[in-house]
Design an enzyme around this catalytic site. Sequence first.
Site, PDB file in Angstrom:
ATOM      1  N   ASP A  59       0.831  -1.209   0.000  1.00 15.63           N
ATOM      2  CA  ASP A  59       0.000   0.000   0.000  1.00 15.63           C
ATOM      3  C   ASP A  59       0.866   1.260   0.000  1.00 15.63           C
ATOM      4  O   ASP A  59       2.050   1.215   0.339  1.00 15.63           O
ATOM      5  CB  ASP A  59      -0.879   0.037   1.259  1.00 15.63           C
ATOM      6  CG  ASP A  59      -1.998  -0.985   1.212  1.00 15.63           C
ATOM      7  OD1 ASP A  59      -2.014  -1.810   0.287  1.00 15.63           O
ATOM      8  OD2 ASP A  59      -2.849  -0.952   2.127  1.00 15.63           O
ATOM      9  N   HIS A 110      -5.909   3.033  -3.640  1.00 14.35           N
ATOM     10  CA  HIS A 110      -5.795   3.211  -2.177  1.00 14.35           C
ATOM     11  C   HIS A 110      -6.225   4.631  -1.790  1.00 14.35           C
ATOM     12  O   HIS A 110      -5.715   5.187  -0.815  1.00 14.35           O
ATOM     13  CB  HIS A 110      -4.347   2.928  -1.765  1.00 14.35           C
ATOM     14  CG  HIS A 110      -4.138   2.721  -0.290  1.00 14.35           C
ATOM     15  ND1 HIS A 110      -4.935   1.911   0.488  1.00 14.35           N
ATOM     16  CD2 HIS A 110      -3.187   3.213   0.566  1.00 14.35           C
ATOM     17  CE1 HIS A 110      -4.494   1.915   1.728  1.00 14.35           C
ATOM     18  NE2 HIS A 110      -3.442   2.714   1.814  1.00 14.35           N
ATOM     19  N   HIS A 114      -5.261   9.133   0.982  1.00 18.73           N
ATOM     20  CA  HIS A 114      -5.228   8.230   2.132  1.00 18.73           C
ATOM     21  C   HIS A 114      -6.266   8.615   3.180  1.00 18.73           C
ATOM     22  O   HIS A 114      -5.966   8.777   4.378  1.00 18.73           O
ATOM     23  CB  HIS A 114      -3.822   8.214   2.761  1.00 18.73           C
ATOM     24  CG  HIS A 114      -3.517   6.899   3.412  1.00 18.73           C
ATOM     25  ND1 HIS A 114      -3.817   6.632   4.723  1.00 18.73           N
ATOM     26  CD2 HIS A 114      -2.974   5.760   2.928  1.00 18.73           C
ATOM     27  CE1 HIS A 114      -3.452   5.398   5.015  1.00 18.73           C
ATOM     28  NE2 HIS A 114      -2.935   4.846   3.936  1.00 18.73           N
ATOM     29  N   HIS A 201       3.922  -2.269   2.987  1.00 16.45           N
ATOM     30  CA  HIS A 201       4.019  -0.931   2.400  1.00 16.45           C
ATOM     31  C   HIS A 201       5.371  -0.798   1.721  1.00 16.45           C
ATOM     32  O   HIS A 201       6.404  -1.061   2.372  1.00 16.45           O
ATOM     33  CB  HIS A 201       3.856   0.135   3.490  1.00 16.45           C
ATOM     34  CG  HIS A 201       2.547   0.037   4.222  1.00 16.45           C
ATOM     35  ND1 HIS A 201       2.332  -0.892   5.211  1.00 16.45           N
ATOM     36  CD2 HIS A 201       1.392   0.714   4.067  1.00 16.45           C
ATOM     37  CE1 HIS A 201       1.084  -0.763   5.656  1.00 16.45           C
ATOM     38  NE2 HIS A 201       0.488   0.201   4.980  1.00 16.45           N
TER      39      HIS A 201
END
Length: 234
Positions: A59, A110, A114, A201
């Site tokens: 991500d 995503h 955020h 990540h």
Amino acid sequence: MDFKMGKNRIKKIRTIAAALTWSLFLAAVGVGAGAFNREKRQIIQVIQIEKPKVALTFDDGPNKKYTPALLNELGKRGIHASFFLMGKNIPGNEKLVQQMQKEGHLLGNHTYNHVELDKIPVAQARTEVERTSNEIYKITGVYPQYVRPPFGAWPKNFDLLVTMFPVLWDVDTLDWKSKNVDCIMRLVRSQVKDGSIILMHDGYQTSVDAAVQIMDELLERGYEFVTVDQLLIM
Ligand SMILES: [Zn+2]
């Protein structure tokens, strides 16, 4: 008379011989069929022994510094991962997005900034997702189908509104928090199973290092790495 009897005897011998040949033939067919069935059983067993599957997901990228190293390590092993991109990180990193697509990775959404999708008005949540999908489409010519909602927050029926699927996870490596390969490996080893979706990540060197270790260790344990779409359709 003797001649006749002799003829009969020959006939009898011929009949026995024929019967023997026939039973030998049948036995051979039987053995053949047995072998065939055994082979069939083995093939079925091979089909049934499927490898356990696992998906690596990353991500918050793309990240100019760490994503290239990660793509390199994935490529070396012929492994496809799933990247959930933040819209605001895409401009300037178009080449990385192109490379992800070209190398067979799954590209997901995503959100743009955020955001926690269920904490903002639904119209704004929709814009967050659609803006990111448009960024990905501009580069790849394909609209992503999957969203990794930040913090796992997915408003009720939001999938119907954006016509996309949310993708959560079951193995949280907390890589962003620990920034420690051993901690990440401990969490993975204690939680991973067939069908697992591992959350990582691509924004830290420790995450890249841990991903390398996860790939090598799980390959060694017989796991097959797939993209998330392959786990969700099962
Ligand atoms: Zn995130």
